[in-house]
Write a protein that holds these residues in place. Structure first.
Motif, PDB file in Angstrom:
ATOM      1  N   CYS A   1       0.816  -1.219   0.000  1.00 22.05           N
ATOM      2  CA  CYS A   1       0.000   0.000   0.000  1.00 22.05           C
ATOM      3  C   CYS A   1       0.850   1.269   0.000  1.00 22.05           C
ATOM      4  O   CYS A   1       0.358   2.352  -0.317  1.00 22.05           O
ATOM      5  N   GLY A   2       2.111   1.141   0.427  1.00 31.92           N
ATOM      6  CA  GLY A   2       3.002   2.303   0.436  1.00 31.92           C
ATOM      7  C   GLY A   2       2.850   3.215   1.639  1.00 31.92           C
ATOM      8  O   GLY A   2       3.542   4.225   1.762  1.00 31.92           O
ATOM      9  N   LYS A   3       1.941   2.859   2.576  1.00 31.02           N
ATOM     10  CA  LYS A   3       1.703   3.731   3.730  1.00 31.02           C
ATOM     11  C   LYS A   3       2.977   3.960   4.549  1.00 31.02           C
ATOM     12  O   LYS A   3       3.241   5.059   5.025  1.00 31.02           O
ATOM     13  N   CYS A   4       3.756   2.877   4.755  1.00 29.63           N
ATOM     14  CA  CYS A   4       4.960   3.019   5.596  1.00 29.63           C
ATOM     15  C   CYS A   4       5.970   3.962   4.937  1.00 29.63           C
ATOM     16  O   CYS A   4       6.647   4.731   5.609  1.00 29.63           O
ATOM     17  N   CYS A   5       6.054   3.921   3.623  1.00 33.14           N
ATOM     18  CA  CYS A   5       7.013   4.772   2.911  1.00 33.14           C
ATOM     19  C   CYS A   5       6.546   6.227   2.879  1.00 33.14           C
ATOM     20  O   CYS A   5       7.348   7.147   2.794  1.00 33.14           O
TER      21      CYS A   5
ATOM     22  N   LEU B   1       9.729   6.351  -3.291  1.00 36.64           N
ATOM     23  CA  LEU B   1       8.418   5.731  -3.495  1.00 36.64           C
ATOM     24  C   LEU B   1       7.841   6.238  -4.816  1.00 36.64           C
ATOM     25  O   LEU B   1       7.545   7.425  -4.971  1.00 36.64           O
ATOM     26  N   LYS B   2       7.711   5.335  -5.768  1.00 32.27           N
ATOM     27  CA  LYS B   2       7.179   5.691  -7.087  1.00 32.27           C
ATOM     28  C   LYS B   2       6.018   4.759  -7.408  1.00 32.27           C
ATOM     29  O   LYS B   2       6.201   3.535  -7.453  1.00 32.27           O
ATOM     30  N   ASP B   3       4.846   5.331  -7.633  1.00 32.13           N
ATOM     31  CA  ASP B   3       3.648   4.533  -7.923  1.00 32.13           C
ATOM     32  C   ASP B   3       3.455   3.414  -6.898  1.00 32.13           C
ATOM     33  O   ASP B   3       3.214   2.257  -7.259  1.00 32.13           O
ATOM     34  N   ASN B   4       3.617   3.767  -5.635  1.00 35.20           N
ATOM     35  CA  ASN B   4       3.463   2.809  -4.533  1.00 35.20           C
ATOM     36  C   ASN B   4       4.473   1.672  -4.558  1.00 35.20           C
ATOM     37  O   ASN B   4       4.251   0.622  -3.954  1.00 35.20           O
ATOM     38  N   ARG B   5       5.552   1.849  -5.269  1.00 34.36           N
ATOM     39  CA  ARG B   5       6.612   0.835  -5.304  1.00 34.36           C
ATOM     40  C   ARG B   5       7.930   1.486  -4.909  1.00 34.36           C
ATOM     41  O   ARG B   5       8.156   2.666  -5.181  1.00 34.36           O
ATOM     42  N   CYS B   6       8.806   0.683  -4.298  1.00 37.59           N
ATOM     43  CA  CYS B   6      10.117   1.197  -3.923  1.00 37.59           C
ATOM     44  C   CYS B   6      11.058   1.119  -5.132  1.00 37.59           C
ATOM     45  O   CYS B   6      11.317   0.041  -5.667  1.00 37.59           O
ATOM     46  N   ALA B   7      11.564   2.269  -5.519  1.00 43.33           N
ATOM     47  CA  ALA B   7      12.432   2.328  -6.704  1.00 43.33           C
ATOM     48  C   ALA B   7      13.819   1.746  -6.424  1.00 43.33           C
ATOM     49  O   ALA B   7      14.591   1.516  -7.355  1.00 43.33           O
ATOM     50  N   ILE B   8      14.136   1.533  -5.144  1.00 42.98           N
ATOM     51  CA  ILE B   8      15.445   0.962  -4.797  1.00 42.98           C
ATOM     52  C   ILE B   8      15.248  -0.325  -3.985  1.00 42.98           C
ATOM     53  O   ILE B   8      16.002  -0.620  -3.065  1.00 42.98           O
ATOM     54  N   HIS B   9      14.226  -1.065  -4.352  1.00 40.72           N
ATOM     55  CA  HIS B   9      13.818  -2.241  -3.572  1.00 40.72           C
ATOM     56  C   HIS B   9      14.993  -3.160  -3.199  1.00 40.72           C
ATOM     57  O   HIS B   9      15.116  -3.595  -2.059  1.00 40.72           O
ATOM     58  N   GLU B  10      15.853  -3.463  -4.174  1.00 41.67           N
ATOM     59  CA  GLU B  10      16.949  -4.421  -3.924  1.00 41.67           C
ATOM     60  C   GLU B  10      17.958  -3.917  -2.901  1.00 41.67           C
ATOM     61  O   GLU B  10      18.636  -4.711  -2.249  1.00 41.67           O
ATOM     62  N   ILE B  11      18.089  -2.615  -2.794  1.00 37.47           N
ATOM     63  CA  ILE B  11      19.077  -2.062  -1.852  1.00 37.47           C
ATOM     64  C   ILE B  11      18.412  -1.155  -0.819  1.00 37.47           C
ATOM     65  O   ILE B  11      19.046  -0.267  -0.258  1.00 37.47           O
ATOM     66  N   ARG B  12      17.146  -1.404  -0.557  1.00 33.64           N
ATOM     67  CA  ARG B  12      16.433  -0.537   0.386  1.00 33.64           C
ATOM     68  C   ARG B  12      17.041  -0.678   1.788  1.00 33.64           C
ATOM     69  O   ARG B  12      17.647  -1.710   2.114  1.00 33.64           O
ATOM     70  N   PRO B  13      16.867   0.364   2.606  1.00 36.08           N
ATOM     71  CA  PRO B  13      17.467   0.352   3.948  1.00 36.08           C
ATOM     72  C   PRO B  13      17.003  -0.816   4.815  1.00 36.08           C
ATOM     73  O   PRO B  13      15.905  -1.345   4.629  1.00 36.08           O
ATOM     74  N   LYS B  14      17.861  -1.151   5.759  1.00 40.81           N
ATOM     75  CA  LYS B  14      17.581  -2.258   6.679  1.00 40.81           C
ATOM     76  C   LYS B  14      16.238  -2.062   7.391  1.00 40.81           C
ATOM     77  O   LYS B  14      15.446  -2.977   7.517  1.00 40.81           O
TER      78      LYS B  14
END
Ligand code: SF4
Ligand code: SF4
Length: 128
Positions: A21-25, A71-84
């Motif tokens: 849903c992207g709420k946390c981001c 956060l782009k279109d409810n998706r993380c644009a850096i998903h593979e290297i997102r923060p811990k």
């Protein structure tokens, strides 16, 4: 990912389902602008990642940027290297920190149902 709870030697693993849903981001961005580097930085598994440079920003102390700029279109644009902290959310002692995460709400509801049979459950970590 599973939330692990324990009660007197019994371990319970409750699956977590992210609804994307992207709420946390939006509400809990992990990205901080560090003026000493002129970049957005975030803690990741391998240490501090330096992401993008912000031009024409005059700031003397770090700021948290919300919603998260990745956060782009409810998706993380850096998903593979997102923060811990993004990887772990919301399965830590702090829970969903009031974000209203639906997946976390479901886990808590299941834990409460189990507590009726096993007694009080203590959060004991997460399992990927
Ligand atoms: S608030 Fe919960 S369900 Fe929504 S994206 Fe974040 S972790 Fe997933
Ligand atoms: S880095 Fe990705 S997962 Fe973390 S807050 Fe930003 S958009 Fe969300």
């Amino acid at each position: 990912m599973y939330a692990i709870y324990r009660s007197e030697g019994i371990e319970v693993a409750i699956p977590f389902e992210c609804r994307m849903c992207g709420k946390c981001c939006e509400k809990l961005s992990q990205c901080v602008y560090d003026p000493s580097k002129g970049k957005i930085i975030a803690e990741a598994d391998l240490g501090l990642f330096e992401y993008v440079e912000l031009n024409d920003v005059e700031l003397k102390s770090p700021i948290l940027i919300k919603p998260c700029p990745f956060l782009k279109d409810n998706r993380c644009a850096i998903h593979e290297i997102r923060p811990k902290s993004c990887r772990e959310f919301p399965l830590t002692e702090r829970g969903d920190m009031g974000v209203g995460c639906e997946g976390y709400r479901e886990i808590r509801a299941k834990a409460k149902a189990v507590e009726k049979a096993l007694g009080k459950l203590e959060f004991a970590g997460r399992l990927d």
